[in-house]
Design a protein around this motif. Structure first.
Motif, PDB file in Angstrom:
ATOM      1  N   LEU A  98     114.882  56.914 -48.137  1.00 55.23           N
ATOM      2  CA  LEU A  98     113.486  57.016 -48.027  1.00 55.23           C
ATOM      3  C   LEU A  98     113.675  58.643 -47.664  1.00 55.23           C
ATOM      4  N   GLY A 101     113.564  61.078 -50.941  1.00 58.59           N
ATOM      5  CA  GLY A 101     113.076  60.107 -51.061  1.00 58.59           C
ATOM      6  C   GLY A 101     110.802  61.308 -50.708  1.00 58.59           C
ATOM      7  N   ALA A 102     110.904  60.772 -49.713  1.00 54.08           N
ATOM      8  CA  ALA A 102     109.644  61.036 -49.466  1.00 54.08           C
ATOM      9  C   ALA A 102     109.482  63.337 -49.760  1.00 54.08           C
ATOM     10  N   TYR A 105     108.641  64.087 -53.022  1.00 54.55           N
ATOM     11  CA  TYR A 105     107.870  63.460 -53.381  1.00 54.55           C
ATOM     12  C   TYR A 105     107.286  64.805 -52.537  1.00 54.55           C
ATOM     13  N   ASN A 122     101.189  64.596 -40.490  1.00 46.80           N
ATOM     14  CA  ASN A 122     101.765  63.759 -39.993  1.00 46.80           C
ATOM     15  C   ASN A 122     103.443  63.136 -39.823  1.00 46.80           C
ATOM     16  N   ASN A 125     103.866  65.606 -36.424  1.00 45.41           N
ATOM     17  CA  ASN A 125     103.895  64.605 -35.610  1.00 45.41           C
ATOM     18  C   ASN A 125     104.955  64.057 -35.563  1.00 45.41           C
ATOM     19  N   LEU A 126     105.307  63.228 -36.528  1.00 44.09           N
ATOM     20  CA  LEU A 126     106.721  61.869 -35.963  1.00 44.09           C
ATOM     21  C   LEU A 126     107.367  62.782 -35.692  1.00 44.09           C
ATOM     22  N   LEU A 137     107.966  50.531 -30.528  1.00 47.64           N
ATOM     23  CA  LEU A 137     107.774  50.168 -32.111  1.00 47.64           C
ATOM     24  C   LEU A 137     108.317  48.856 -32.508  1.00 47.64           C
ATOM     25  N   LEU A 141     106.999  45.291 -33.423  1.00 51.75           N
ATOM     26  CA  LEU A 141     107.087  44.924 -34.797  1.00 51.75           C
ATOM     27  C   LEU A 141     108.226  44.475 -35.006  1.00 51.75           C
ATOM     28  N   LEU A 164     113.661  60.668 -39.515  1.00 55.95           N
ATOM     29  CA  LEU A 164     113.426  60.088 -41.126  1.00 55.95           C
ATOM     30  C   LEU A 164     112.596  61.616 -40.890  1.00 55.95           C
TER      31      LEU A 164
ATOM     32  N   LEU B  39     109.314  57.467 -55.507  1.00 56.21           N
ATOM     33  CA  LEU B  39     109.102  58.344 -54.546  1.00 56.21           C
ATOM     34  C   LEU B  39     107.244  58.328 -53.748  1.00 56.21           C
ATOM     35  N   LEU B  40     106.873  57.970 -54.184  1.00 57.82           N
ATOM     36  CA  LEU B  40     105.349  58.353 -53.533  1.00 57.82           C
ATOM     37  C   LEU B  40     105.218  57.054 -52.370  1.00 57.82           C
ATOM     38  N   ALA B  42     108.214  56.192 -50.858  1.00 63.71           N
ATOM     39  CA  ALA B  42     109.541  56.796 -49.674  1.00 63.71           C
ATOM     40  C   ALA B  42     108.158  58.195 -48.632  1.00 63.71           C
ATOM     41  N   ALA B  43     107.294  58.288 -49.393  1.00 63.17           N
ATOM     42  CA  ALA B  43     106.304  59.556 -48.665  1.00 63.17           C
ATOM     43  C   ALA B  43     105.652  58.766 -47.498  1.00 63.17           C
ATOM     44  N   SER B  45     105.922  55.903 -46.515  1.00 65.65           N
ATOM     45  CA  SER B  45     106.421  55.192 -45.284  1.00 65.65           C
ATOM     46  C   SER B  45     106.165  56.089 -44.056  1.00 65.65           C
ATOM     47  N   SER B  46     105.716  57.403 -44.046  1.00 60.61           N
ATOM     48  CA  SER B  46     105.840  58.318 -42.496  1.00 60.61           C
ATOM     49  C   SER B  46     104.574  58.325 -42.049  1.00 60.61           C
ATOM     50  N   VAL B  47     103.833  57.363 -43.331  1.00 70.71           N
ATOM     51  CA  VAL B  47     102.097  57.009 -42.723  1.00 70.71           C
ATOM     52  C   VAL B  47     102.389  55.670 -42.004  1.00 70.71           C
ATOM     53  N   VAL B  49     104.954  54.796 -40.982  1.00 66.06           N
ATOM     54  CA  VAL B  49     105.600  54.258 -39.535  1.00 66.06           C
ATOM     55  C   VAL B  49     104.389  54.736 -37.998  1.00 66.06           C
ATOM     56  N   THR B  50     103.535  55.654 -38.318  1.00 67.95           N
ATOM     57  CA  THR B  50     102.511  56.142 -37.424  1.00 67.95           C
ATOM     58  C   THR B  50     101.637  54.842 -37.377  1.00 67.95           C
ATOM     59  N   GLY B  52     101.942  52.310 -37.597  1.00 67.65           N
ATOM     60  CA  GLY B  52     102.861  51.217 -36.902  1.00 67.65           C
ATOM     61  C   GLY B  52     102.854  51.187 -35.946  1.00 67.65           C
ATOM     62  N   ILE B  53     103.650  52.217 -34.933  1.00 67.35           N
ATOM     63  CA  ILE B  53     103.291  52.681 -33.858  1.00 67.35           C
ATOM     64  C   ILE B  53     101.671  52.716 -33.247  1.00 67.35           C
ATOM     65  N   VAL B  56     101.511  49.243 -33.028  1.00 65.57           N
ATOM     66  CA  VAL B  56     101.936  48.144 -31.670  1.00 65.57           C
ATOM     67  C   VAL B  56     101.372  48.681 -30.494  1.00 65.57           C
ATOM     68  N   LEU B  57     101.644  50.165 -30.242  1.00 64.04           N
ATOM     69  CA  LEU B  57     101.066  49.975 -29.092  1.00 64.04           C
ATOM     70  C   LEU B  57      99.845  49.553 -28.749  1.00 64.04           C
ATOM     71  N   LEU B 300     100.835  63.091 -28.181  1.00 64.64           N
ATOM     72  CA  LEU B 300      99.999  63.425 -29.929  1.00 64.64           C
ATOM     73  C   LEU B 300      99.633  64.688 -29.755  1.00 64.64           C
TER      74      LEU B 300
END
Lengths: 312, 317, 277
Positions: A98, A101-102, A105, A122, A125-126, A137, A141, A164, B39-40, B42-43, B45-47, B49-50, B52-53, B56-57, B300
């Motif tokens: 992941l 790959g990211a 990309y 993003n 921030n993470l 999370l 989740l 990540l 690859l897209l 994968a990229a 996925s980071s979004v 995650v945010t 998801g956080i 959930v919160l 944040l």
């Protein structure tokens, strides 16, 4: 013509200023070095404190092969270090594809537009989100939402998400370091984008990417907070099922669904007990944990050196 | 004469160059699109995650906010969600978080700045290159280890100087955390300072400034946004730190800014709760996420400010 | 229209004002540029260039810095397409099909047209893998075919004797001149229809330069070569046709001997005699 009455600095005055400046410079340098000394002393104190504190258990071979126990002198870390290794396998297996790959990309494919910008912000921030939020999370989740359970798989997943950003950033920097000529040479031969990336850019960036990955994994090894949050138990008196088995197909995945514990959690558990004997165990566990972290960093350095010398 | 691979086909009269066949080109384009797609994802996925956080919160704490008046949440000075007479004043936890982070910053800002100035303006390259990896070692120590050290070595040490210091207190963790985040604050500050063009420094030296004056009057002001970013990001890390405070500051929610007392920070509370069994619909479970939202919003904010400040200083030079 | 005779071809070459090209033998032209213009963003770098590239000859593009010769060269293999904000108008037609390569898929074009860059840029791989790269990209995996082609390309680049015993060693162990010849071999291995050379000797010492110039002359019997050079003497030494460019325009195009001895345009004459550039 009248000259204004500007006081002229005499040579002795100037000498005085220069001396004063030299003194402040020395003081400043001194303060900087002092801070450095304090920081390094702290590190030394931590290490020495751990080794001295845990010595009685460190030299006892049982410590490495025993399970946790209510009796401090019999308690050991076998379930913890096995758990750590298994969880790291999952973490690596998820975070590396992941993250790399990211990173690939974002560096090679993405156009310079607001979407890419947004992804970058993003990721940045993470990188700064506290590790315990990742635990939340996972709790909300993965455990209650997807019903994954308090297993090695869930732990590996949450740690993978945690590291990540580290892997993405180091992949990007490694790729960015590859000069343009390499790409132009590949494109000039008629390679398309994917060929250029996977045949030329990635192999050239290999060492930087690997180093960044291992640094990320070294961080994951020491993380307790997110894994505690998903409910890793600390009294695990058994080992998860082995991934390898004697019959075909020779690997199984049952271990992914097993409850488990890891080194930092075991240490946390022991240090939270009031009895001083458990603190000895905690210190010993800490030493082993630090050795594991050091070993990973050592592997990173060795790999970086080894890869530099290897040409296919 | 070896047979032609299926990827090539002859074009033109014998002897003219072999050309990649249409089929090969199509297959290559397909593989390329597939790879690009992966690859897209994968990229993206980071979004996720945010997202998801955030999801959930919000969803897991909704039940909490349905029951607890928001004003109470913000102003009550006790935090006892699991007791009979429950109180839900998150400021209790925030006070501890702020106190510990404040102490950490009080240690880290002067120390980090001094170190950064030393590395950037005074130290020779060889010194800088040996020092920086050593500093990184500080960051490589797992935080549980720092927690152990603080509880069992540092606090007793402090207690010999400060008689009223409790076993669980906020001073010890604060100081240790300050040094723990030193590599981070020092190196981000130093990056900012080194980005200042030497032309500016030379202007100062040409006027006869001492190194110190050049550092304080020329470099630091020029690198100001980067230095501020370093400390804001350091603050964010201090606020989010969990194990050191969970071990050494105690797990007793206590509305206090007194460093000699112990108090549970937001992070310590979450860990403490998570170690017990939390039924999904209980107020205790939901309170964990409510506390989590507060933590997330604080970090944040710091992270975004820090990110944009850093970007600004990178652009300026 | 002026008629020139060179070697055994009847080729009518145009002066920039005319817009006709007549060909008596189709195979004698490798490509034709027709009113090619190119913009980097808002700046126009090429202004309606019209030019013929003779088959299996060396065509040199010369001119002062910024005249657009590299821009023109890179248009042949669509390198500009790698960077956003660029725009073409006009045609570059490849013979014998007479397809406009501007309309073709750029990756496809680059499989047929090879390029050697100013600074040698071998891959961080072995010598063999460098030369085989272009073939592997086209999907060739047959070991015998690869090694035959690699050997042939290295011989063409006058490098075989020097490296035949160390094909598996890193390309970075070679000297600058050898690396550039390696890059030439790499470009030749897939047998391109046209070989583009972008100031290939400007980073090399005189001895290495001479070796490269010799091999260019050799390979031009079998390959069409377009070379950009800022060194007029080099153009005079090795090229069959020369194009002089100035500020994005093609000023004069003629067989090399004629351009250098009897330049028709003032600008050309000034450049050649060293009045500027």
């Amino acid at each position: 013509m009248m000259k204004a009455d500007v006081p002229q600095a005499t040579l002795p005055d100037l000498a005085g200023i220069v001396d004063a400046n030299r003194r402040t410079d020395l003081i400043m340098a001194g303060i900087g070095i002092l801070v450095l000394i304090v920081a390094m002393s702290l590190l030394a104190a931590v290490v020495i404190d751990l080794i001295l504190g845990g010595w009685p258990r460190l030299i006892n071979p049982d410590f490495y092969l025993n399970f946790p126990s209510r009796h401090p002198l019999q308690a050991g870390i076998v379930s913890a270090w096995v758990g750590t290794i298994l969880v790291m396998l999952v973490t690596a297996g998820i975070a590396i594809p992941l993250g790399v790959g990211a990173g690939v990309y974002l560096e090679e494919y993405a156009a310079r537009n607001w979407i890419t910008d947004f992804i970058e912000i993003n990721v940045s921030n993470l990188a700064g989100v506290p590790s315990i939020i990742y635990g939340l999370l996972a709790l909300g989740l993965f455990i209650h939402g997807f019903g994954l359970g308090e297993t090695i798989l869930t732990a590996g997943l949450v740690l993978a998400l945690l590291i990540l950003p580290v892997i993405i950033v180091s992949t990007r920097e490694a790729i960015r370091g590859i000069p343009l000529d390499l790409r132009e040479a590949a494109y000039g031969l008629g390679a398309d984008k994917w060929q250029t990336v996977h045949l030329y850019v990635l192999p050239a960036a290999r060492s930087g990417i690997l180093t960044g990955t291992i640094v990320g994994l070294a961080r994951a090894i020491g993380e307790a907070a997110p894994v505690i949050t998903i409910g890793a138990l600390t009294f695990i008196a058994f080992l998860p099922p082995s991934p390898l088995q004697a019959n075909p197909p020779f690997i199984n995945f049952e271990w992914l669904e097993s409850p488990f514990t890891i080194m930092p959690i075991q240490m946390f558990n022991w240090v939270s007990r009031p009895q001083a004997e458990f603190h000895i165990n905690a210190a010993a566990a800490g030493v082993i944990l630090m050795l594991m972290t050091l070993a990973m960093n050592g592997i990173a350095i060795w790999l970086r050196y080894h890869l530099r010398r290897q040409i296919r | 004469m070896p047979t032609l691979p299926s990827s090539l086909s002859p074009s033109g009269p014998p002897g003219s160059p072999l050309r990649a066949s249409e089929r090969f080109l199509r297959r290559r384009a397909l593989w390329g699109s597939f790879a690009g797609g992966c690859l897209l994802i994968a990229a993206a996925s980071s979004v996720f995650v945010t997202l998801g956080i955030v999801y959930v919160l919000i969803t897991e704490s909704m039940g909490f906010f349905a029951q607890v008046p928001f004003l109470d949440f913000l102003t009550d000075t006790q935090w006892t969600p699991v007791f009979e007479n429950a109180h839900f004043g998150v400021m209790t936890l925030v006070s501890a978080t702020v106190t510990v982070a404040g102490i950490a910053l009080a240690v880290s800002i002067p120390a980090g700045l001094a170190l950064a100035i030393y590395l950037s303006e005074y130290a020779r390259r060889e010194v800088r290159e040996t020092v920086k990896p050593c500093l990184e070692l500080l960051e490589g120590v797992p935080t549980v280890v720092y927690g152990y050290f603080t509880l069992l070595f540092f606090t007793p040490l402090l207690q010999t100087f400060i008689p009223g210091l409790e076993g669980f207190n906020m001073l010890g963790p604060g100081i240790v955390m300050g040094i723990m985040i030193l590599p981070y604050t020092a190196s981000v500050s130093e990056d900012a300072m080194r980005a200042v063009p030497s032309g500016l420094r030379e202007a100062g030296y040409a006027l006869g400034y001492s190194r110190f004056r050049v550092a304080m009057r020329v470099v630091v002001p020029a690198a100001f946004s980067g230095i501020t970013a370093a400390f804001i990001l350091g603050m964010s890390r201090a606020v989010g730190e969990t194990m050191v405070v969970a071990i050494a500051a105690g797990q007793n929610p206590n509305f206090s800014f007194n460093p000699t007392e112990g108090a549970a920070t937001i992070t310590a509370y979450i860990v403490q709760m998570a170690m017990g069994d939390l039924p999904h619909d209980s107020i205790a479970y939901q309170s964990v996420f409510a506390a989590g939202i507060v933590l997330f919003v604080i970090t944040l904010t710091f992270n975004l400010i820090g990110f944009f400040l850093r970007r600004r200083f990178k652009e300026v030079y | 229209m002026t008629q020139k005779r060179s070697h055994d071809q009847h080729v009518t070459l145009m002066s920039p004002e005319a817009s006709l090209t007549t060909i008596t033998q189709r195979e004698s032209l490798a490509a034709e540029v027709r009113k090619l213009s190119f913009w980097y963003g808002d700046t126009q770098a090429l202004k309606e260039i019209t030019l013929s590239i003779a088959n299996r000859k060396v065509t040199a593009l010369i001119g002062p810095s910024g005249c657009g010769k590299s821009t023109l060269l890179r248009s042949f293999n669509r390198m500009h397409d790698l960077y956003p904000g660029n725009r073409y108008s006009g045609e570059i037609c490849l013979f014998p099909e007479n397809h406009n390569l501007i309309d073709l898929d750029p990756f496809m074009v680059r499989l047929r047209i090879g390029m050697v860059f100013q600074k040698p840029n071998p891959f961080p791989k072995s010598i063999f893998e460098n030369v085989a790269a272009g073939l592997r990209i086209q999907g060739v995996q047959n070991k015998k075919l690869l090694s035959d082609r690699v050997e042939q390309a290295l011989r063409d680049a006058a490098l075989w004797e020097e490296v035949k015993d160390r094909l598996s060693q890193s390309a970075y162990g070679l000297s600058g001149g050898q690396q550039q010849r390696l890059c030439i071999a790499r470009a030749l291995a897939p047998q391109p229809e046209i070989l583009l050379l972008d100031e290939p000797t400007s980073a090399l010492d005189p001895i290495a330069t001479a070796k490269v110039e010799d091999l260019i002359t050799e390979i031009s019997h079998r390959f069409t070569v377009i070379i950009v050079t800022h060194n007029m003497q080099q153009a005079a030494r090795i090229s069959d046709f020369t194009a002089y460019m100035h500020l994005g325009k093609l000023i004069e195009f003629a067989p090399t001997g004629e351009l250098f001895t009897t330049p028709q345009e003032t600008l050309t004459r000034d450049y050649i005699t060293g009045r500027f550039g």
